[in-house]
Write an enzyme that holds these catalytic residues in place. Sequence first.
Site, PDB file in Angstrom:
ATOM      1  N   GLU A 236      -9.197  -0.789   6.440  1.00 22.14           N
ATOM      2  CA  GLU A 236      -9.149  -0.958   4.986  1.00 22.14           C
ATOM      3  C   GLU A 236     -10.504  -0.673   4.333  1.00 22.14           C
ATOM      4  O   GLU A 236     -11.002  -1.475   3.528  1.00 22.14           O
ATOM      5  CB  GLU A 236      -8.669  -2.371   4.637  1.00 22.14           C
ATOM      6  CG  GLU A 236      -7.330  -2.715   5.256  1.00 22.14           C
ATOM      7  CD  GLU A 236      -6.781  -4.077   4.812  1.00 22.14           C
ATOM      8  OE1 GLU A 236      -7.577  -4.923   4.373  1.00 22.14           O
ATOM      9  OE2 GLU A 236      -5.561  -4.270   4.893  1.00 22.14           O
TER      10      GLU A 236
ATOM     11  N   GLU B 143      -0.087  -3.046   9.024  1.00 21.70           N
ATOM     12  CA  GLU B 143      -0.049  -4.506   9.034  1.00 21.70           C
ATOM     13  C   GLU B 143       1.021  -4.964   8.060  1.00 21.70           C
ATOM     14  O   GLU B 143       1.076  -4.486   6.926  1.00 21.70           O
ATOM     15  CB  GLU B 143      -1.392  -5.117   8.578  1.00 21.70           C
ATOM     16  CG  GLU B 143      -2.571  -4.779   9.458  1.00 21.70           C
ATOM     17  CD  GLU B 143      -3.868  -5.452   8.970  1.00 21.70           C
ATOM     18  OE1 GLU B 143      -3.813  -6.321   8.075  1.00 21.70           O
ATOM     19  OE2 GLU B 143      -4.931  -5.083   9.486  1.00 21.70           O
TER      20      GLU B 143
END
Length: 483
Positions: free
Chosen positions: A117, A263
């Site tokens: 991220e 995720e």
Amino acid sequence: MMGWPCGCLKLVSWLCLVGFVSGIGANWGTQASHPLPPGTVVQMLRDNGFQKVKLFDPEDGTMSALSNTGIQVMVGIPNEMLADLGSTKAAENWVSKNVSSYIKDGVDIRYVAVGNEPFLQTYNGSFLHTTFPALQNIQGAVTQAGLSSQVKVTVPLNADVYESSTGKPSDGNFRSDILDLMVSIVKYLSDNAAPLTVNIYPFISLYNDPNFPIDFAFFDGTPASPVVDGSITYTNVFDANHDTLLWALQKNGFGNLAVIVGEIGWPTDGNMYANIQYAQRFNQGFMKRIASGQGTPMRQGPIDAYMFSFIDEDQKSILPGNFERHWGIFYYDGQPKYQLNIQTSKSGTLVGAKNVKYLDKKWCVFKPSVNLDDSRVAPAASYACGKADCTSLGYNTSCGDLDARGNISYAFNSYYQMNDQDDRACDFQGIATTTDRDPSTSKCKFEIMIEPNSAASWRLAAVRGQGYGLVFFALLPFLLVLL
Ligand SMILES: *[C@@H]1O[C@H](CO)[C@@H](O)[C@H](O)[C@H]1NC(C)=O
Ligand SMILES: *[C@@H]1O[C@H](CO)[C@@H](O)[C@H](O)[C@H]1NC(C)=O
Ligand SMILES: *[C@@H]1O[C@H](CO)[C@@H](O)[C@H](O)[C@H]1NC(C)=O
Ligand SMILES: *[C@@H]1O[C@H](CO)[C@@H](O)[C@H](O)[C@H]1NC(C)=O
């Protein structure tokens, strides 16, 4: 569940390279004070039928335990390393050490995840200039190592890299401040037949916005005001979010790019929306969706996804919120939190860790004889919470109903267990004491820690060894003077 008939026949084995194993994978993070031994975790993955795992770091113990298991591995590169990987030589070394050599040892590495991220808005752009060069250099090194057909290189992105001003998926595009960068990355992934990886968190939508319609977070809800987008009616935020990305891709000319959900999950503690009931509802709903092979309105077919997370991690940063240490479908000790049918497991429900070694049945508590207003109390409790884990205390959490004394005991016990029940960790200037009577309540568990695993204590020993070595060298000049 295999997406392709991957037998051992040479003739069809190329199919295995281009196909992928659908079904559900697991994120295996290791930011824990007492991680379970890697072999135990691998056994849990197998017992539960997980054929894919995603790692944040190629730790040697983890990689060794995955060798010759047939479990497919996505291995991550931490954001902190991205700048160094701007050098092609460093990228080649990384791939040689952390991919090629493990593949030789029988680890079935399928993906390298460059960063984690990296464009998250809270990082303030720290990794904006280092991510794409690292991606290119790692891809180059994988190709040079002759592994480009087996190992795909991707970047796991937070869902905040795209947005829709109207809330309708069809108005989706990449965030305007990173549009050009995103298009360059997406084109590069497409050129290399690699997927885009995105993390999607309906829980965070709810956490961030008290007005978020709660039914819209789940797969079985009938939200009062669904999102209507042309002929499509979205009844859950996962579909809407996923399809916003697909529209963003399509708008920029890459409508067919493969997407992995890196995720997805729901935490069980640390916030009023983070509880067992919601986690079970969300994850079971998602499992059903995966098993149905139905995809999202914009893209039919199986979804390739990794649950976040497999096991709780008590050392994760709580900057995002207290829930951050409670994402696991298993507790820290590998015991299941709730009933979850993950389809792939033979038993149809979660199978916990076997042969877990716990410390003694002992707890540390606040001494009954000490007054609450004693001046030693507040600093001791805040010290214990700072070093250990108090994320289960607070409004609408599992231990939110404790009284003030219970709160203090909870903090002391957490600190004591994290320090392997060392007597010195249950003193706090004389206001704490150990007990063999379990202070847990029906909702709130006072944990007993598991034994530190041998791999971890080996690491500690190695660090200590290094420490002594440094002390020795630091003293060397003085010793020489004395001689
Ligand atoms: C391999 O990965 C580990 C963990 O990220 C890292 O510390 C190490 O530097 C890497 N090795 C090389 C040669 O880059
Ligand atoms: C980002 O900026 C904010 C405000 O300037 C600051 O509070 C925060 O610590 C910064 N975060 C990082 C990761 O640099
Ligand atoms: C929060 O706690 C209160 C009081 O214990 C309870 O009535 C309420 O239902 C809880 N809310 C949630 C979302 O669990
Ligand atoms: C216990 O601690 C939590 C978290 O610090 C706090 O919110 C709560 O008010 C405390 N309860 C009492 C009775 O002091």
